[in-house]
Write a protein that holds these residues in place. Sequence first.
Motif, PDB file in Angstrom:
ATOM      1  N   PHE A 518     -17.198 -12.417   8.452  1.00 24.90           N
ATOM      2  CA  PHE A 518     -16.303 -11.263   8.431  1.00 24.90           C
ATOM      3  C   PHE A 518     -15.455 -11.334   7.178  1.00 24.90           C
ATOM      4  O   PHE A 518     -14.686 -12.267   6.960  1.00 24.90           O
ATOM      5  N   GLU A 519     -15.607 -10.306   6.329  1.00 23.96           N
ATOM      6  CA  GLU A 519     -14.866 -10.319   5.062  1.00 23.96           C
ATOM      7  C   GLU A 519     -13.704  -9.355   5.177  1.00 23.96           C
ATOM      8  O   GLU A 519     -13.879  -8.142   5.218  1.00 23.96           O
ATOM      9  N   LEU A 520     -12.539  -9.896   5.239  1.00 24.00           N
ATOM     10  CA  LEU A 520     -11.356  -9.050   5.413  1.00 24.00           C
ATOM     11  C   LEU A 520     -11.159  -8.133   4.217  1.00 24.00           C
ATOM     12  O   LEU A 520     -10.894  -6.932   4.354  1.00 24.00           O
ATOM     13  N   SER A 521     -11.429  -8.645   3.043  1.00 23.42           N
ATOM     14  CA  SER A 521     -11.210  -7.856   1.822  1.00 23.42           C
ATOM     15  C   SER A 521     -12.104  -6.616   1.835  1.00 23.42           C
ATOM     16  O   SER A 521     -11.678  -5.526   1.433  1.00 23.42           O
ATOM     17  N   ALA A 522     -13.311  -6.838   2.303  1.00 24.90           N
ATOM     18  CA  ALA A 522     -14.229  -5.696   2.312  1.00 24.90           C
ATOM     19  C   ALA A 522     -13.864  -4.712   3.408  1.00 24.90           C
ATOM     20  O   ALA A 522     -14.204  -3.523   3.332  1.00 24.90           O
ATOM     21  N   ALA A 523     -13.146  -5.185   4.437  1.00 25.47           N
ATOM     22  CA  ALA A 523     -12.849  -4.320   5.562  1.00 25.47           C
ATOM     23  C   ALA A 523     -11.626  -3.452   5.311  1.00 25.47           C
ATOM     24  O   ALA A 523     -11.487  -2.385   5.922  1.00 25.47           O
ATOM     25  N   ILE A 524     -10.766  -3.863   4.433  1.00 28.64           N
ATOM     26  CA  ILE A 524      -9.489  -3.148   4.269  1.00 28.64           C
ATOM     27  C   ILE A 524      -9.701  -1.755   3.704  1.00 28.64           C
ATOM     28  O   ILE A 524      -9.211  -0.759   4.244  1.00 28.64           O
ATOM     29  N   LEU A 525     -10.486  -1.667   2.668  1.00 30.32           N
ATOM     30  CA  LEU A 525     -10.646  -0.390   1.965  1.00 30.32           C
ATOM     31  C   LEU A 525     -11.218   0.717   2.881  1.00 30.32           C
ATOM     32  O   LEU A 525     -10.631   1.807   2.971  1.00 30.32           O
ATOM     33  N   PRO A 526     -12.251   0.447   3.583  1.00 30.87           N
ATOM     34  CA  PRO A 526     -12.770   1.505   4.479  1.00 30.87           C
ATOM     35  C   PRO A 526     -11.756   1.922   5.520  1.00 30.87           C
ATOM     36  O   PRO A 526     -11.619   3.119   5.808  1.00 30.87           O
ATOM     37  N   VAL A 527     -11.009   0.950   6.041  1.00 29.31           N
ATOM     38  CA  VAL A 527     -10.043   1.309   7.065  1.00 29.31           C
ATOM     39  C   VAL A 527      -8.966   2.202   6.480  1.00 29.31           C
ATOM     40  O   VAL A 527      -8.573   3.213   7.077  1.00 29.31           O
ATOM     41  N   ILE A 528      -8.526   1.866   5.288  1.00 28.87           N
ATOM     42  CA  ILE A 528      -7.490   2.687   4.634  1.00 28.87           C
ATOM     43  C   ILE A 528      -8.027   4.095   4.435  1.00 28.87           C
ATOM     44  O   ILE A 528      -7.355   5.094   4.736  1.00 28.87           O
ATOM     45  N   ILE A 529      -9.227   4.195   3.973  1.00 28.47           N
ATOM     46  CA  ILE A 529      -9.797   5.526   3.714  1.00 28.47           C
ATOM     47  C   ILE A 529      -9.929   6.299   5.024  1.00 28.47           C
ATOM     48  O   ILE A 529      -9.590   7.491   5.097  1.00 28.47           O
ATOM     49  N   ALA A 530     -10.355   5.590   6.054  1.00 28.23           N
ATOM     50  CA  ALA A 530     -10.517   6.271   7.338  1.00 28.23           C
ATOM     51  C   ALA A 530      -9.165   6.754   7.845  1.00 28.23           C
ATOM     52  O   ALA A 530      -9.040   7.905   8.306  1.00 28.23           O
ATOM     53  N   VAL A 531      -8.157   5.901   7.746  1.00 28.18           N
ATOM     54  CA  VAL A 531      -6.826   6.300   8.202  1.00 28.18           C
ATOM     55  C   VAL A 531      -6.332   7.478   7.381  1.00 28.18           C
ATOM     56  O   VAL A 531      -5.754   8.443   7.918  1.00 28.18           O
ATOM     57  N   GLY A 532      -6.670   7.435   6.068  1.00 27.37           N
ATOM     58  CA  GLY A 532      -6.294   8.572   5.225  1.00 27.37           C
ATOM     59  C   GLY A 532      -6.935   9.849   5.724  1.00 27.37           C
ATOM     60  O   GLY A 532      -6.291  10.897   5.825  1.00 27.37           O
ATOM     61  N   GLY A 533      -8.205   9.755   6.030  1.00 28.43           N
ATOM     62  CA  GLY A 533      -8.900  10.943   6.545  1.00 28.43           C
ATOM     63  C   GLY A 533      -8.263  11.433   7.814  1.00 28.43           C
ATOM     64  O   GLY A 533      -8.049  12.650   8.005  1.00 28.43           O
ATOM     65  N   ILE A 534      -7.899  10.505   8.703  1.00 30.16           N
ATOM     66  CA  ILE A 534      -7.281  10.903   9.966  1.00 30.16           C
ATOM     67  C   ILE A 534      -5.935  11.563   9.691  1.00 30.16           C
ATOM     68  O   ILE A 534      -5.597  12.610  10.281  1.00 30.16           O
ATOM     69  N   GLY A 535      -5.193  10.963   8.759  1.00 29.90           N
ATOM     70  CA  GLY A 535      -3.879  11.534   8.445  1.00 29.90           C
ATOM     71  C   GLY A 535      -4.010  12.944   7.927  1.00 29.90           C
ATOM     72  O   GLY A 535      -3.289  13.877   8.349  1.00 29.90           O
ATOM     73  N   LEU A 536      -4.950  13.140   7.047  1.00 30.28           N
ATOM     74  CA  LEU A 536      -5.175  14.476   6.487  1.00 30.28           C
ATOM     75  C   LEU A 536      -5.482  15.473   7.611  1.00 30.28           C
ATOM     76  O   LEU A 536      -4.931  16.582   7.660  1.00 30.28           O
ATOM     77  N   ALA A 537      -6.355  15.009   8.534  1.00 32.56           N
ATOM     78  CA  ALA A 537      -6.720  15.890   9.637  1.00 32.56           C
ATOM     79  C   ALA A 537      -5.504  16.195  10.496  1.00 32.56           C
ATOM     80  O   ALA A 537      -5.310  17.338  10.956  1.00 32.56           O
ATOM     81  N   THR A 538      -4.661  15.184  10.714  1.00 39.11           N
ATOM     82  CA  THR A 538      -3.461  15.394  11.499  1.00 39.11           C
ATOM     83  C   THR A 538      -2.576  16.449  10.844  1.00 39.11           C
ATOM     84  O   THR A 538      -2.074  17.370  11.496  1.00 39.11           O
ATOM     85  N   LEU A 539      -2.471  16.289   9.548  1.00 41.56           N
ATOM     86  CA  LEU A 539      -1.643  17.238   8.797  1.00 41.56           C
ATOM     87  C   LEU A 539      -2.146  18.664   8.963  1.00 41.56           C
ATOM     88  O   LEU A 539      -1.395  19.596   9.200  1.00 41.56           O
ATOM     89  N   PHE A 540      -3.397  18.794   8.861  1.00 42.34           N
ATOM     90  CA  PHE A 540      -3.976  20.143   8.872  1.00 42.34           C
ATOM     91  C   PHE A 540      -4.052  20.717  10.274  1.00 42.34           C
ATOM     92  O   PHE A 540      -3.813  21.889  10.487  1.00 42.34           O
ATOM     93  N   TYR A 541      -4.459  19.916  11.244  1.00 47.61           N
ATOM     94  CA  TYR A 541      -4.949  20.525  12.476  1.00 47.61           C
ATOM     95  C   TYR A 541      -4.153  20.165  13.715  1.00 47.61           C
ATOM     96  O   TYR A 541      -4.424  20.687  14.774  1.00 47.61           O
ATOM     97  N   LYS A 542      -3.165  19.217  13.591  1.00 46.70           N
ATOM     98  CA  LYS A 542      -2.526  18.813  14.842  1.00 46.70           C
ATOM     99  C   LYS A 542      -1.851  19.988  15.512  1.00 46.70           C
ATOM    100  O   LYS A 542      -1.957  20.202  16.715  1.00 46.70           O
TER     101      LYS A 542
END
Lengths: 645, 104, 172, 358
Positions: A518-542
């Motif tokens: 399990f590579e933590l370094s490799a896992a951080i970036l996707p999670v950040i991007i995913a959270v960003g996507g969720i945040g954007l969706a929250t902004l737009f559609y909540k």
Amino acid sequence: MTLANNILLIVLLPLCSFLLLGIFGRKYLSSFSGMIGTTSLFVSTILSVQTAFQYFFLNVSEHFEKIVAWKMTWLTFSEGVSIDMGILVDPISVMMLVVVTVVSLMVHVYSLGYMKGEERFATYYSFLSLFTFSMLGLVIAVNIFQIYMFWELVGVSSFLLIGYYFEKPSAVAASKKAFIVTRFADLGFLIGILILGFEAKTLDFVALIERLTTYNSPYLISATTASFLGASALTWGLLLVFMGGAGKSAMFPLHIWLPDAMEGPTPVSALIHAATMVVAGVFLVARLFPIFSISCPVALEVVMWTGVISALFAAIIACTQTDIKRVLAYSTMSQIGYMMFALCVSGYGGEAGLGFTASMFHLFTHAFFKALLFLGAGAVIHYIHSNEMKDMGGLRKSMPVTHITFLIACLAIAGIPPFAGFFSKEEILTAAHHANPIVYYIALLTAGITAFYMFRLYYNIFWSKEAKAAHHDDHHHGEGTWSMKIPLLILSVGAILAGFIPFGNFVSSDGHHLHIPFELSAAILPVIIAVGGIGLATLFYKNENERPNKLAASLQGFYNAAYRKFYIDELYLFITKKIIFNLIAQPAAWLDKNIVDGSMNGIASLIEWKANMIKSFQSGKVQDYALYFFIAAFGITALAIYLVN
Amino acid sequence: MSEIPFEHIIFLSTALFFIGAYGFLTRRNMIAMLMALELMLNSVNINFIAFNKYLFPDTIDGLGFTIFIIAIAAAEAAVAIAIIINLFRNTKNIDAEKADHLKH
Amino acid sequence: MSASATAFYLMAAFILTTGILTVTTKKLFRAAIWLLFSLIGIAALYFWMEVEFAAAVQVIVYVGGIVVLIIFSIFLTNQEGVNMPSALTKRSLFAGLAVVSAAAYTCLLLSNHYWMKGSDVVFDPSVNKIGRLLVANTPESFVLPFELVSVLLLAAMVGCIVIAMKAKPETK
Amino acid sequence: MISLEGLTTLLQAWLHDTLGEPWAFAAQSVLVGIAAITLFAVLGLALVYMERKVAALMQIRLGPNRVGPKGIFQTSADTLKLVMKEGLTPNGADKFLFNLAPFMVMIAAMLVLAPIAFARNFQIWDLSIGVLYVAAISSVAVIGILMAGWSSNNKYSLLGAMRSAAQIVSYELSAGLSILAIVILTGSLRISDIINSQADGWWIIKGHIPVLIAFIVFLIAVTAETNRAPFDLAEAESELTAGFHTEYSGMKFALFFLAEYINIFIGCAIGATLFFGGWMPFHISGWDSFNHVMDFIPSSLWFFGKTMFLIFLIMWFRWTFPRLRIDQLLNLEWKYLLPISMVNLLIVTFMAIMGWHL
């Protein structure tokens, strides 16, 4: 109970249920048909879980063998080349058995509630059983021709299930479209099979893989040296086989049938178009992976880019769709693209085989949360009686179970830890990162978009505008029966926990255990991007606001293009109608009508004209005939006597 | 017998046969056609008996044939008349010229 | 000319004349009567040839059976008084031509043929011999044809009844 | 001893001596014809007179008694009257056939006389197929009747003729079958053989039950074939005036009338020949002296006696039984007599095969 008998039972139980329900269902078993189908599948599921346990945990060696558990020759073409029926047990087939039976069981249980009161209830269940049977038969195939046959059976049963509401013209059109597109792809598959079979002089998987991967084997040499249009026979064969896989898996550009196929009942969509059937393509590539990987990297490249393009392309379209099932359909396509390219960034054996494991892992986890998403969407549709987002909103209070399970599924697909999708996606990204940076960045982007559109969907259904009038009219039923909720709950448990399975221990490209660090370094970036996507969706559609429309307006052309699915359907129509129809079919038709038919008609009318001339002999009057007979008899007698003398 | 040549009997039957044939070909009434047919059968019978008696007197096979022909002629006449009567019942007509329905 | 020969020529003339009348007379019933005379003439010819059994069978079957049947069918088909429609000129012409030429050709062949007499045994068509010919248990006998003809007669009988039977009115 | 046999032999010898072969034959033919016609005339007169007398007897009255002693010339007077009458031909009749019909019937009746043995060795033509010949020629009479009915241009005549013909054709079958019974027992179709087979006892008194059945069937069939009561519906006065000879008058009517009686005579003569031994005297085997006594009675007397007895029986029927309907008549034949006589024939055949009849 031996392994072979076990698996045979798993496969044949749905067949029996299909025959029973198909023949007697509508007349005699109408009310029990659901229970019959579910029970038989329940037994199958238990058996397959037991088989998996037996295979994975009771195996003493470090290595998972490919076991041909049972085989019979069915048709022999020539020495060595035969169509066999049998059972091939290896990690991926066992995994697929579990996935297919579990998801299918969930769908069966769910349908007990969802399809209740349908007139053709028994027919529905018989189709479900048929589908399950063909899918199971496909995954255990020992012979590439066996796969092809079950492949076609899968096509037929999906045709039947998509067209289940055959009184709706759109459903009929969708079923036809799905059938025709996959048939077209299967044509390629068949040719590919024939090429591979011709080169390897066998259709048996084990022998085929062995012959075409052994360095310097005569088969491999002949396959790679024979070339056509700049590619070797092997490449062509593999690409054509992949064409079949792409058709079933809805890869770009053969994906056009998948969104339309959402015309079928929603549980069917969950079963066929999310969890099982569409992964058949992935399964096929995985089955032939050694050949792709070792002998023909070129083909693998093509497959990879197809997967990448499909993943991104589908994700973008999914952002613009308003029909919730279509959103899910495109997300499926996108995720399958993920699996596809994950396979292709992998090498064969050892650490390099990470991508293969990741792909299979994603296939496994995806089955849970995608089925969950579809079943949840089904519950919503069941409740609202509409597929359109604009009819929904604020359902979180009236459908608590659905809401929570749907949220879990969305988090899982978005790749938020600790849900299942996170682990599998992380592995894929790691593998891609090791292999090809461009693919890696596109995959990252896709992951972000995925998070965005999934939460767009989530917010639009469960938050957004508060409780519109539409769904208060008919509150005669609640969220759904327990038969609908229980599968949701079970699947959500799967979606949460599936990621913790040490998948590398079971499935790997060469059968050896693979420890995945399990590579933590490799896992951080996707999670950040995913959270960003969720945040954007929250902004737009909540909450209901103007931002989405503004964004759409600002991206006018691109938005429209994505909304119209990048005009792929129109392109097909243009190609088929304008080019093929006008330029080829019509002249051919003219030729057929005027030259081919014309010559036949000409001969016929010539004969008719001649016949009219001699018709008067046939007056229908007995004495005329008697006179002809008399004259002829005497004429012949006289002639004979003359000749004798 | 010896007073008249054997050929004369054969000529008689030949003439009778062709009279019957002519009648069969020209009569328009089906019953009349049937009568002409009977004449033809009879001429054959005469032949059989004459050949038997004058050329092969040691057997009586020709006579046997004659008897068979007579029996079959009876059956044939009965069937023909049944058909004619049925035809008449259906079309009120037994003119062979008009009985050409099968053609259409 | 001896009495026997005279008798033969008289009979031949009688048979042919009545035969021609059979196929040419306009009235159907009279045609049947001429046919009757022709058949009786042939029976007489059989008597003249001393084949009494054939003569008796001829009279019984043809005169007592077939001609009566024909007359009955004439009655049943209402053809009594009227003259029959005359034959089509075209067909009579062709038929006459064909028949006359065929007859001439046949007579030519017959008169050029040499008839060889098989043996000098006296022809003896006694009833006893005929019975043995038809049903005796010898290879020369015609038992099988005899049985076949019996079956044929039975079949014809059943067939006639079926064909000529009036269709029963539909009973409800 | 003067007998018919002696007479004919004498005559034949004389003719041969004086005229030579062909002419003797011709003269004989002429003589036979004359004899037959004479016989017919006498028979006709006698039978009509007999009929009247029998009828009177049955009805307990006198019958003809004015012309001659006991009215014996009554029929001659009637015949004279018929001959004097004008022969009418109805309008629209087919004259040729109308005139031909009575002669057809008459000639057929005359031809049947040929094989009948009137006395010992007194037979015109002893055919090898005698019985068959009788059956064949008597069927020609049907045509005459049909001809008469059709050519009269009268619907009663036509109906009468059709009924008559149907009746005759039907009853010919059972008559033929019962004749065949005797033929099987005798093993010959020749009349003289049949008579000789009864030298030691007539078939009817030999005690064979099938023969008795055949005789009864034969008697019924003869009655029907001659269109006599109770089977006389072909000329049922109340329904059809007088059947096929409605339109006939004068001499032609007389011919029909005569033919009817000749047919009765012939039928009874055949019956007497087949069942009662023809001219064969009444013999009982073993009783030689009795047989010798019987032989003294002339054979012609035996023959005529038996025939007259049968004729008397038939006349008796006429005045005893009521008339049948046409359907009853055909039912009787096709449903009862024909099956009975067929089964009877089978039994007789079986008897003959087993040799029980000897």
